[in-house]
Write a protein that holds these residues in place. Structure first.
Motif, PDB file in Angstrom:
ATOM      1  N   ALA A  51      35.031  52.021  45.610  1.00 37.89           N
ATOM      2  CA  ALA A  51      35.216  50.665  45.130  1.00 37.89           C
ATOM      3  C   ALA A  51      35.793  50.721  43.737  1.00 37.89           C
ATOM      4  O   ALA A  51      36.013  51.788  43.182  1.00 37.89           O
ATOM      5  N   SER A  52      36.043  49.558  43.157  1.00 38.32           N
ATOM      6  CA  SER A  52      36.577  49.488  41.807  1.00 38.32           C
ATOM      7  C   SER A  52      35.662  50.206  40.836  1.00 38.32           C
ATOM      8  O   SER A  52      34.440  50.098  40.932  1.00 38.32           O
ATOM      9  N   PRO A  53      36.234  50.982  39.859  1.00 41.75           N
ATOM     10  CA  PRO A  53      35.396  51.694  38.909  1.00 41.75           C
ATOM     11  C   PRO A  53      34.758  50.780  37.877  1.00 41.75           C
ATOM     12  O   PRO A  53      33.967  51.211  37.076  1.00 41.75           O
ATOM     13  N   THR A  54      35.138  49.508  37.864  1.00 40.67           N
ATOM     14  CA  THR A  54      34.556  48.574  36.923  1.00 40.67           C
ATOM     15  C   THR A  54      33.672  47.595  37.664  1.00 40.67           C
ATOM     16  O   THR A  54      33.566  47.618  38.880  1.00 40.67           O
ATOM     17  N   ALA A  55      33.051  46.715  36.920  1.00 37.35           N
ATOM     18  CA  ALA A  55      32.199  45.723  37.539  1.00 37.35           C
ATOM     19  C   ALA A  55      33.016  44.787  38.416  1.00 37.35           C
ATOM     20  O   ALA A  55      34.229  44.644  38.255  1.00 37.35           O
ATOM     21  N   SER A  56      32.352  44.123  39.343  1.00 38.98           N
ATOM     22  CA  SER A  56      33.032  43.189  40.232  1.00 38.98           C
ATOM     23  C   SER A  56      33.668  42.073  39.409  1.00 38.98           C
ATOM     24  O   SER A  56      33.096  41.610  38.416  1.00 38.98           O
ATOM     25  N   PRO A  57      34.869  41.624  39.796  1.00 40.96           N
ATOM     26  CA  PRO A  57      35.541  40.587  39.011  1.00 40.96           C
ATOM     27  C   PRO A  57      34.775  39.270  39.062  1.00 40.96           C
ATOM     28  O   PRO A  57      34.132  38.944  40.046  1.00 40.96           O
ATOM     29  N   THR A  58      34.840  38.548  37.957  1.00 39.39           N
ATOM     30  CA  THR A  58      34.271  37.213  37.912  1.00 39.39           C
ATOM     31  C   THR A  58      35.224  36.260  38.631  1.00 39.39           C
ATOM     32  O   THR A  58      36.371  36.613  38.921  1.00 39.39           O
ATOM     33  N   PRO A  59      34.788  35.040  38.928  1.00 34.07           N
ATOM     34  CA  PRO A  59      35.693  34.092  39.593  1.00 34.07           C
ATOM     35  C   PRO A  59      36.978  33.854  38.823  1.00 34.07           C
ATOM     36  O   PRO A  59      38.003  33.520  39.400  1.00 34.07           O
ATOM     37  N   GLU A  60      36.915  34.016  37.467  1.00 33.25           N
ATOM     38  CA  GLU A  60      38.126  33.794  36.669  1.00 33.25           C
ATOM     39  C   GLU A  60      39.065  34.994  36.713  1.00 33.25           C
ATOM     40  O   GLU A  60      40.214  34.901  36.305  1.00 33.25           O
ATOM     41  N   GLU A  61      38.554  36.148  37.161  1.00 33.83           N
ATOM     42  CA  GLU A  61      39.356  37.360  37.185  1.00 33.83           C
ATOM     43  C   GLU A  61      39.843  37.633  38.596  1.00 33.83           C
ATOM     44  O   GLU A  61      39.135  37.378  39.572  1.00 33.83           O
ATOM     45  N   SER A  62      41.026  38.166  38.689  1.00 43.79           N
ATOM     46  CA  SER A  62      41.546  38.570  39.993  1.00 43.79           C
ATOM     47  C   SER A  62      42.044  39.999  39.894  1.00 43.79           C
ATOM     48  O   SER A  62      42.530  40.434  38.845  1.00 43.79           O
ATOM     49  N   VAL A  63      41.893  40.736  40.959  1.00 49.32           N
ATOM     50  CA  VAL A  63      42.338  42.119  40.982  1.00 49.32           C
ATOM     51  C   VAL A  63      43.823  42.151  41.322  1.00 49.32           C
ATOM     52  O   VAL A  63      44.228  41.672  42.393  1.00 49.32           O
ATOM     53  N   PRO A  64      44.670  42.685  40.425  1.00 51.31           N
ATOM     54  CA  PRO A  64      46.095  42.773  40.751  1.00 51.31           C
ATOM     55  C   PRO A  64      46.311  43.589  42.020  1.00 51.31           C
ATOM     56  O   PRO A  64      45.740  44.666  42.191  1.00 51.31           O
ATOM     57  N   THR A  65      47.113  43.080  42.905  1.00 53.35           N
ATOM     58  CA  THR A  65      47.366  43.742  44.181  1.00 53.35           C
ATOM     59  C   THR A  65      48.257  44.963  43.977  1.00 53.35           C
ATOM     60  O   THR A  65      49.220  44.929  43.206  1.00 53.35           O
TER      61      THR A  65
END
Length: 302
Positions: A51-65
């Motif tokens: 999984a992502s090495p950082t914390a799960s994104p907040t609703p305001e954050e999106s993971v760049p595809t």
């Protein structure tokens, strides 16, 4: 420094007089001589990155595809890496890099989170397991120092790699000709070193130990050599027969030239110091070269 293709072209007397050192690991030398990994004194814990090495994104954050990577992208090998990767924003940062990333399959390397795929990183280079220090994390993306390049990083999406702890760090100061080995943030030992001559200076910035190779000639003092991820800043300044090699960390048959700028870019220290680093420091360990630290490290004497 580079290893010479032909030992007969550089008699020991001429090498000693010139005080020059050939650069490391020319392709011809490596035929039948693979890089080898350095056994660590104790196995470091490996964690599969599922999984992502950082914390799960907040609703305001999106993971760049991650854009699909074309199959015909080049693979980063021992030769100079493809261009286009971003500069290392922490080029002179001496804070320890404590986690390494190991590809478990061929993974695409990007120029930014959600950016362009420029190359693939394979699990090995010249048969050695590739371990790259992690330098940054964004939501869903991880940045590593790029091998076979100077002061460049690559961004990787999650999947296809694992992580390993890196307790060690090597800091080299060009002005004082000092190498200091750190473990868990504490200076363990310092040595006087020789560095690159004018026009072939030891490259500044962060790099890492790529692997090790047996000494190709007796002038290396019979001690294995560390190949770094760095390459000469000016490949054209390297003697023609020595091009295509990486910067190395190694010993020499005599300690007389220590503390001088006499190499073709490599970092040269005592044979006893090199043996200790070979025994203690694993591949993936970060190496940072600076002009001078603001405060000398408090460490054991050489």
């Amino acid at each position: 420094m580079l290893f010479d293709r032909s030992p007969s072209r550089w008699p020991l007397g001429r090498l000693g007089a010139a005080l020059g050192v050939p650069l490391l690991l020319v392709a011809a030398l490596l035929v039948g001589r693979a890089l080898t990994g350095t056994p660590a004194p104790a196995a470091a814990p490996v964690v599969t990155a599922t999984a992502s090495p950082t914390a799960s994104p907040t609703p305001e954050e999106s993971v760049p595809t991650a854009a699909p990577a074309p199959d015909d992208l080049p693979v980063v090998r021992y030769e100079p890496a493809p261009r286009g990767f971003p500069a290392d924003p922490g080029v002179g940062d001496t804070r320890p890099l404590t986690t390494g990333l190991r590809p478990t399959r061929k993974v695409a390397a990007y120029d930014a989170p959600g950016g362009r795929p420029l190359a693939f990183l394979a699990p090995t280079i010249r048969g050695v397991t590739l371990t790259m220090p992690i330098v940054d994390r964004r939501v869903g993306w991880t940045a590593v120092l790029l091998p076979s390049a100077n002061r460049r990083i690559a961004w990787l999406p999650p999947g296809g790699w694992s992580t390993v702890a890196l307790p060690d760090q090597i800091v080299v100061e060009r002005r004082t000709h000092r190498l200091t080995w750190h473990r868990d943030g504490r200076a363990i030992r310092s040595w006087k070193v020789s560095l690159g001559m004018p026009g072939q200076s030891t490259p500044l910035g962060r790099t890492f130990i790529l692997g090790r190779t047996p000494p190709p000639e007796s002038v290396y003092g019979g001690v294995d050599v560390f190949a770094l991820g760095a390459i000469p800043d000016d490949p054209g300044a390297v003697p023609t027969g020595l091009r295509g090699a990486h910067i190395g960390l190694h010993s020499w048959y005599t300690d007389d030239p220590l503390g001088k700028n006499v190499t073709n870019g490599c970092i040269r220290l005592t044979r006893s110091g090199q043996r200790q680093l070979l025994a203690e420091v694993p591949p993936g360990t970060s190496v940072v070269v600076v002009d001078q630290l603001p405060t000398p490290p408090a460490s054991a004497s050489a």
